[in-house]
Design an enzyme around this catalytic site. Sequence first.
Site, mmCIF file in Angstrom:
data_model
loop_
_atom_site.group_PDB
_atom_site.id
_atom_site.type_symbol
_atom_site.label_atom_id
_atom_site.label_comp_id
_atom_site.label_asym_id
_atom_site.label_seq_id
_atom_site.Cartn_x
_atom_site.Cartn_y
_atom_site.Cartn_z
ATOM 1 N N GLU A 53 0.830 -1.199 0.000
ATOM 2 C CA GLU A 53 0.000 0.000 0.000
ATOM 3 C C GLU A 53 0.868 1.253 0.000
ATOM 4 O OE1 GLU A 53 -3.815 1.697 2.559
ATOM 5 O OE2 GLU A 53 -2.256 0.549 3.575
ATOM 6 N N LYS A 68 -10.264 0.877 -1.893
ATOM 7 C CA LYS A 68 -10.342 0.670 -0.443
ATOM 8 C C LYS A 68 -11.605 1.299 0.129
ATOM 9 C CE LYS A 68 -7.487 1.301 3.733
ATOM 10 N NZ LYS A 68 -6.231 1.911 4.241
ATOM 11 N N CYS A 77 -5.200 -3.200 3.797
ATOM 12 C CA CYS A 77 -4.832 -2.695 5.121
ATOM 13 C C CYS A 77 -5.992 -2.705 6.114
ATOM 14 C CB CYS A 77 -4.204 -1.316 4.975
ATOM 15 S SG CYS A 77 -3.177 -0.831 6.393
#
Length: 526
Positions: free
Chosen positions: A78, A168, A201
């Site tokens: 990321e 995301k 994440c």
Amino acid sequence: MTIRAIVLGILLNYIVGSHQISSPNDDHYWAGVVEFSFKERSMNNESGLISTPKNLEKYKEIINSPEADPLDIIVFPEYGLSQVETASFVPNPEDLITPCNNLEYEPVVRDLSCMARASQKYLVVNLVEKAFCPEKDDWRPCASNALYHFNANVVFDRHGRVIARYRKFNLFGEPGINITRWSDITTFDTDFGVTFGTFICFDLMFDEPALQLVRQGITDFIFPTMWFSELPFLTAAQIQQSWAYANNVNFLAAGSSFPEIGSTGTGVFAGKRGRIVTVMNHNADSKLYVAQVPKISRPQATISRQPVIKYSSSEMSNLKLKRDQIDGYLMSTLPLNVSFYEASLCQGSVCCNFTLNYTVTLPSGPNQSYYSYVLAVSDIKRTFDGFSDGMITTCAIFACTDAEDHKTCATRFTDPATTVAEAVRFNSIDIVGEFPGGFNVFLLPNSVDTSILPLEVDEIEYNERLFQQEEELRKRIEYKLVKPRSDLLTFAIWGRQFLDIASSSPAAVGNVLLVLFVAVCSFIAI
């Protein structure tokens, strides 16, 4: 056939034949995960205009390295590549566009497409994507240039085509980044017979989209991350292995690296068979880690673990660790004047029974310290740095620098002048916990040692059983340490209780996240 065509055919055969491509009939596939340093970029406060071309060149070196030659797929972390000011348009995966040499797209996407095609590998690259805002009926903030920006995973196949894109959904205070209206469920198929799901994440801490993918039967996951580790339960490799084990999935994690501010953690985990390779660094590093991954559908497949990359506790003191909000837990100090101890603790809807056999050898020399321990139970809410709240449910044992002062629990001895003795040797631990058993409760085995690595799976036993108590569904979990350890920081059954999101509309969820998005945050600027 012309001479030119013959030469091109020979060159193509050489490129394709330079490494063995895995097939659907193989028991394994070959994967690479990249830990990539962003320390230089952060320390020098580099703009994306400077850092993005430099990082892209480093990515190319990794893809073309000899270590990468046997790989079918490479995963990058990321925020390793681009920033908002170097955001790129990304083709719609449904169109199967190959951006290589297509001037409609920015150099980053064009070059990655060409790299995938030249190397004949699947590439999963996290980048900042830009997209045009709709004209109306959208509550999400739109930049002054009429663009949204997303933290996105982009997947290129062996031909350089964009075959998947995930944006995301659960942000961690990333400035200038938008979310989608609802969580994307993103998967992609490969020519070696594996379907991957992907998320990013902080998504790991939520039901959507991570656990939704598991419920759909996905067995292999790609996880780019810039994780900021936290004791006692959420250091990076610790939670990566736990999540893979609990769901019995292959998990490919690629971490951004800057340990001095808390970020590291890369590995490949083979479900309940444990790690293949994992690393927690004490210095920022950029490196490709290679793994032969046994397919979940092939239980007969052998597993080849890499040697443990393990640093001492003094070296790992360079890794900054946050501390969880454990002060609201019910805690009981483990006595050090006995060798066998039993205790029962309850909080809210959670009850824990502990049975411990241990040996205590207190240090006698000067300037020697040692960890002591508490038993703990939690059924309370916490905040994740103000960006989201969540219910935490756990039965745990974790270390303290002074167990009489619970404020020291989930902290470490970090003074280089201090010698830390391994005073408590746990010969066996048996934790039996009773938890809510509903669909919205996710529990997993959790452990970490003083080198900030999880225990190996052959050191534990973990069993779950659902049962009915009056009108309530409950879950009984037994978690055992079956090999002695004298360097434990945490040994726990840990889990999340999610909101009943089925009763919330996407707009309602979006409004909550919008408030979090505009909040002042401490996340590193990108």
